[in-house]
Design an enzyme around this catalytic site. Structure first.
Site, mmCIF file in Angstrom:
data_model
loop_
_atom_site.group_PDB
_atom_site.id
_atom_site.type_symbol
_atom_site.label_atom_id
_atom_site.label_comp_id
_atom_site.label_asym_id
_atom_site.label_seq_id
_atom_site.Cartn_x
_atom_site.Cartn_y
_atom_site.Cartn_z
ATOM 1 N N CYS A 138 33.785 33.312 28.165
ATOM 2 C CA CYS A 138 34.524 33.067 26.887
ATOM 3 C C CYS A 138 33.023 32.906 26.055
ATOM 4 C CB CYS A 138 34.778 32.054 26.691
ATOM 5 S SG CYS A 138 35.974 31.743 24.980
ATOM 6 N N CYS A 147 33.299 38.877 22.568
ATOM 7 C CA CYS A 147 34.075 38.051 22.443
ATOM 8 C C CYS A 147 34.982 39.011 24.063
ATOM 9 C CB CYS A 147 34.867 38.978 20.994
ATOM 10 S SG CYS A 147 36.432 37.751 21.697
HETATM 11 N N1 DGL Z 1 34.417 33.970 22.162
HETATM 12 C C1 DGL Z 1 35.909 34.531 22.392
HETATM 13 C C2 DGL Z 1 36.591 35.513 23.319
HETATM 14 O O1 DGL Z 1 34.825 35.247 24.378
HETATM 15 C C3 DGL Z 1 37.023 33.071 21.863
HETATM 16 C C4 DGL Z 1 38.705 32.695 22.758
HETATM 17 C C5 DGL Z 1 39.128 33.248 21.754
HETATM 18 O O2 DGL Z 1 39.363 33.128 20.571
HETATM 19 O O3 DGL Z 1 40.770 32.714 22.209
HETATM 20 O O4 DGL Z 1 37.014 34.995 24.595
#
Ligand code: DGL
Length: 274
Positions: A189, A75
């Site tokens: 993201c 993430c």
């Molecule tokens: N997968 C997260 C990231 O890489 C998702 C975004 C979120 O939770 O707002 O930032």
């Protein structure tokens, strides 16, 4: 002493980290994996960073207590806001961490021809300055154009990603990137590779998209081999899934995105709210 037979752990706020897991399943099929989606706190992108750090620490601790040999922060927001926290918690268990931001910055700096690099990411990631710092550390003068896309990950997470509204939204987020004449875009993201065809159409063939999965899988392999923790043999390993929100909605969307059976998804809870 960490056992090479233990699984590799990874976590994300939702299903985005599956884009990283997928690359690892392909590059290192003999390993076991544990994936946690913190869906009860999704999205991370706009939450208070201080509370998010506490939450991320609790998640890391719980994964380590299960017995894992490596923690992958699948993430970008968690990496941008809390990489140091994850590293500190993991270090207490003698476990190494692979994050997502730095490997992408390295690739983007290496492949851009005109030196104009775009970053599409959550609000928290953009505001943290993590990509800007990581790109500056590459020792090459680059123009960095960062765009926060607060609505994009939620659209992907709830499964409505291939409709006209998502396309319009993506057009809006890409407009400043097109104007700036970038030739390289970091998908900052882990959810965004799931709309890569859309972004590529809007930005055109000449803009290279840099997602994290491939580079992270390579970093996982290097780290495991360096520390003597890579699994030998060519048998397929196992994977299991946990989430903090409703199991059925996570299972449905995650199966679609991973395009593999998920098995039983189990629900876990953390007392630390984000
Ligand atoms: N997968 C997260 C990231 O890489 C998702 C975004 C979120 O939770 O707002 O930032």
């Amino acid at each position: 002493m960490i056992d090479a037979a233990l699984p590799v752990a990874m976590f994300d706020s939702g299903v985005g980290g599956l884009t990283v897991l997928h690359e690892c399943l392909v590059a290192l099929p003999q390993e076991d994996y544990v994936y946690l989606g913190d869906t009860a706190m999704f999205p991370y992108g706009g939450r208070d960073p201080a509370r998010l750090r506490e939450r991320i620490a609790a998640i890391t601790e719980s994964l380590l207590r299960r017995g894992v040999k490596l923690v992958v922060i699948a993430c970008n927001t968690a990496t941008a806001i809390g990489e140091d926290v994850v590293r500190a918690v993991a270090a207490e268990h003698g476990v190494e961490v692979v994050p997502v931001v730095a490997p992408q910055a390295e690739i983007a700096a290496a492949i851009t021809d005109n030196g104009r690099v775009g970053v599409l990411a959550t609000k928290n990631t953009v505001e943290s300055g993590a990509y800007r710092r990581a790109l500056e550390a590459q020792g090459r003068a680059l123009d960095v154009i960062e765009v926060a896309a607060p609505r994009l990950a939620p659209f992907i997470q709830d499964g409505s990603l291939f409709d006209e509204e998502t396309m319009e939204m993506a057009r809006g987020y890409c407009a400043p990137l097109r104007e700036a004449g970038i030739d390289t875009l970091i998908l900052g993201c882990t959810h965004y590779p799931l709309v890569a065809p859309m972004l590529q159409r809007i930005l055109g063939r000449n803009v290279r998209l840099v997602s994290g999965g491939h580079a992270v899988a390579a970093a996982v392999q290097r780290t495991l081999e360096r520390s003597g923790l890579a699994r030998e043999g060519d048998e397929e390993g196992a994977y299991e899934f946990f989430c903090t929100g409703p199991v059925s909605s996570f299972g449905d969307v995650a199966t679609r995105f991973l395009q593999m059976p998920l098995g039983d998804v189990r629900r876990v809870e953390f007392r630390v709210p984000a």
